[in-house]
Every structure is written in C-alpha cells, then in structure tokens.
Scaffold this active site. Structure first.
Site, PDB file in Angstrom:
ATOM      1  CE  LYS A 205      -3.634   2.412   2.487  1.00 14.57           C
ATOM      2  NZ  LYS A 205      -4.654   2.339   3.524  1.00 14.57           N
ATOM      3  CE  LYS A 259      -6.301   1.830  -0.438  1.00 12.97           C
ATOM      4  NZ  LYS A 259      -6.739   1.785   0.922  1.00 12.97           N
TER       5      LYS A 259
HETATM    6  C1  PBG Z   1      -7.348   3.568   5.483  1.00 11.21           C
HETATM    7  C2  PBG Z   1      -7.765   3.310   4.088  1.00 11.21           C
HETATM    8  C3  PBG Z   1      -7.602   4.199   3.023  1.00 11.21           C
HETATM    9  C4  PBG Z   1      -8.231   3.620   1.927  1.00 11.21           C
HETATM   10  C5  PBG Z   1      -8.717   2.371   2.324  1.00 11.21           C
HETATM   11  N1  PBG Z   1      -8.396   2.198   3.672  1.00 11.21           N
HETATM   12  C6  PBG Z   1      -7.048   5.576   2.968  1.00 11.21           C
HETATM   13  C7  PBG Z   1      -5.742   5.873   3.539  1.00 11.21           C
HETATM   14  O1  PBG Z   1      -4.869   5.021   3.715  1.00 11.21           O
HETATM   15  O2  PBG Z   1      -5.570   7.046   3.840  1.00 11.21           O
HETATM   16  C8  PBG Z   1      -8.332   4.275   0.582  1.00 11.21           C
HETATM   17  C9  PBG Z   1      -9.384   3.792  -0.328  1.00 11.21           C
HETATM   18  C10 PBG Z   1      -9.687   4.699  -1.449  1.00 11.21           C
HETATM   19  O3  PBG Z   1      -9.052   5.754  -1.666  1.00 11.21           O
HETATM   20  O4  PBG Z   1     -10.627   4.362  -2.183  1.00 11.21           O
HETATM   21  N2  PBG Z   1      -6.667   2.656   6.173  1.00 11.21           N
END
Ligand code: PBG
Length: 335
Positions: A205, A259
């Site tokens: 991520k 992601k």
């Molecule tokens: C938080 C989380 C995020 C997303 C999913 N879980 C945002 C972040 O890490 O700030 C993002 C999902 C999206 O942008 O559609 N743990």
C-alpha cells in the site's frame, strides 16, 4: 502468462490485423476477461436509519445507513458480486487518541456486519483493519509525540480484528501498513477460534495522492496531521513491495492487496508472477473520481474507460478488484 517474447513472422506473411478484423475474431483470441466474480464493492456506512449522503467527489457513491447497506448487500447478491467491503464514517465525537472505538464490539462496523450476515449469509464481508476511522489524529496507527507507533498499534489492531470476526466478518483486511501485524492478527484470530477467517493483507500500500476522496467519505482527511509516509510505501519502490509481500505470506496472509490500482499495475504484475498468490487490487477513490470528472467534462466515455481500466487489472494479473464501479460494472457484465 509467459515472459518469453512471442514468436512472430514477418510482414507481409504475418499481418497482425488479420485477427482483429471482426468482432467474433477478436473475441476468439482475447486473452483475459473480467467477470462479476472478480468484483468487490466497497461501501461506506453512516449512523441513522433509512438515510444516505452523497460523497461529492465520488459521483454515484453514497454513504448509507446500516439498513441501506443491507439492501446494497442484497443487490450485490442478486448481481453475483462475491464480496463487499465495509468502511465506517465514525462520528467525530468517538474519535480519540487511543482509538478505543476500533475494538468496541458494538461499533458501527460490527453492527453493520452482523446485520448483513443475518440478512445475506452468503456474501463475503471484508473489513478494513486500521485506526484511521477512530483516531483523532487521522492516522492508521496510534500517535505519540508526532510518531506513529508500531507495536502498540498492532495490539489495538488485533483487538479490532477480533471484534470484527466476532461480528461475522469473513475477511480481515489490515490496511494500516504496521510491521508484524499480519502474524499478530493471525494469532489473535486463531486464539479466539477464528481459524477460518481469512486475512487479506494490504502488503503493498503506497503513500498515494489518490486516496483524497475516500478520506472525505470517511471523514479522516480533515483530521489527518501530516502524511502517511512513515508507514505507507514510497511510490518510487518496487523491490520493496516484493519484500512486504514475502513477509506477509510468511506471517499467514491468505491474499495480497496492491493499492492504489491503475498507477501500480507493474506492482500487481510482479507480485503475481513472483508469488502466485491470490492478488487483489484496489481501484481507489481518486482513480474513480478522476474518470468521473473527465467524463463529466465530456473528455472521455465513462463506460469505456471503466471497462478498460478494470480489464487492465485482470491483464496485469489481479484476481479481483475493489471498485466503486461495482454495481454498474456488474450490471454491464451480466448484460
Ligand atoms: C485507510 C484506508 C484508506 C483507503 C482504504 N483504507 C485511505 C488511507 O490510507 O488514507 C483508501 C481507499 C480509497 O481511496 O478508495 N486505512
């Protein structure tokens, strides 16, 4: 998929366009195909009854009260979507520096999960594990003196995972990027008798600009102090993603997440070919917003862009994709 260069002949004996001449011919040689079985629908939940709120930066996406999420889950079942992912918009009053609401067995996520399970026992439910919906700092981990703490956070994440499993969550998806959390969560789940609850670890991520609209939707953006670069990955890195994945596999991850999605297709491809693990991608909020914004200006055809972008995930090697287009694309795939 083979990594060897394909054998080709020379023009004019070989004409690449021959196979593209007609629709039936193109269908015959098409290499990958998106199916409704590859789609995961992320849903935002809010308190209240029979209410929805629009997410302004994500046209077509609404935050739903529990009863409406249950209805959406029913729609997902009817469409053949295998799984949904639940994200809570927690009341600001419940956000604290110790994020205790994360492991309140009666929190919004847990109530939502048990309501869905009792109405629709056959759909997979995925819950995010991270503290950002509950933390007054907006970070995924506990913060002390400006530092995001690792091991202390992992203890809280384990409690969060256990209450979610107790509520009926099928797949625990740690998205927090703390070190060692996959193993700790696996042990915590097993210790409570949840051997069969799966872990989808967000192994790769990235600290991305593409999460903006999501942070608006769950209300964590305003609270966030600083950025997430001390735990989410540097977008410049690719080898590091392989190390993250290797560690999470050894810690008991059942599936791996990459992601964001579209800007990271190379990462999906490397991970899939290196580890042959179930590999899932997240077409994140910013990707969705971008396509909608361009389409609203008449700059691209939304339907075509949606299908092309989701097809690209399959081509890169993803087994499934989280996408806010889920109900729209499922209807289209079902014809
Ligand atoms: C938080 C989380 C995020 C997303 C999913 N879980 C945002 C972040 O890490 O700030 C993002 C999902 C999206 O942008 O559609 N743990």
């Amino acid at each position: 998929m083979s990594n060897k260069p394909p054998l080709t002949g020379d023009f004019p004996l070989t004409r690449m366009r021959r196979n593209r001449n007609d629709d039936w011919g193109r269908r015959l040689v098409s290499e990958t195909r998106l199916s409704v079985n590859d789609i995961i629908w992320p849903l935002f939940v809010i308190e209240g009854n029979d209410v929805s709120e629009k997410v302004s930066s994500m046209p077509g996406v609404e935050k739903l009260s529990i009863d409406r999420v249950v209805k959406a889950a029913g729609q997902a079942v009817d469409l053949g979507i295998p799984a949904i992912a639940i994200f809570p918009n927690t009341d600001a009053k419940l956000k604290t520096p110790d994020a205790v609401e994360a492991f309140n067995p009666d929190n919004l996520v847990c109530r939502t999960v048990s309501a869905i399970k009792s109405a629709h026992p056959d759909i997979g439910i995925i819950c995010d594990v991270a503290l950002d919906p509950y933390n007054s700092d907006g970070h995924d981990g506990l913060v002390r003196e400006g530092k995001v703490l690792n091991d202390e956070t992992v203890d809280v994440l384990c409690k969060q995972a256990v209450v979610q499993a107790k509520a009926g969550c099928d797949i625990i998806a740690p998205s927090d990027m703390m070190d060692g959390r996959t193993k700790a969560i696996r042990q915590a789940l097993d210790g409570e008798g949840f051997q069969d609850v799966r872990i989808l670890s967000y192994a790769a991520k990235y600290a991305s600009a593409f999460y903006g609209p999501f942070r608006d939707a769950v209300g964590s953006g305003g609270a966030l102090k600083g950025d997430k670069k001390t735990y989410q990955m540097d977008p410049a890195n690719s080898d590091e993603a392989l190390r993250e994945v290797a560690m999470d596999i050894s810690e008991g991850a059942d599936m791996i997440m990459v992601k964001p999605g579209m800007p990271y297709l190379d990462i999906i491809s490397r991970i899939k070919s290196t580890f042959a693990m179930p590999t899932i991608a997240y077409q994140v909020s910013g990707e969705y917003a971008m396509m909608h914004a361009a389409a609203a200006n008449g700059w691209l055809d939304l339907d075509l862009a949606m299908m092309e972008s989701l097809g690209a995930f399959k081509r890169a090697g993803a087994d499934a994709v989280f996408t806010y287009f889920a109900p729209v694309v499922a209807k289209k795939l079902l014809g």
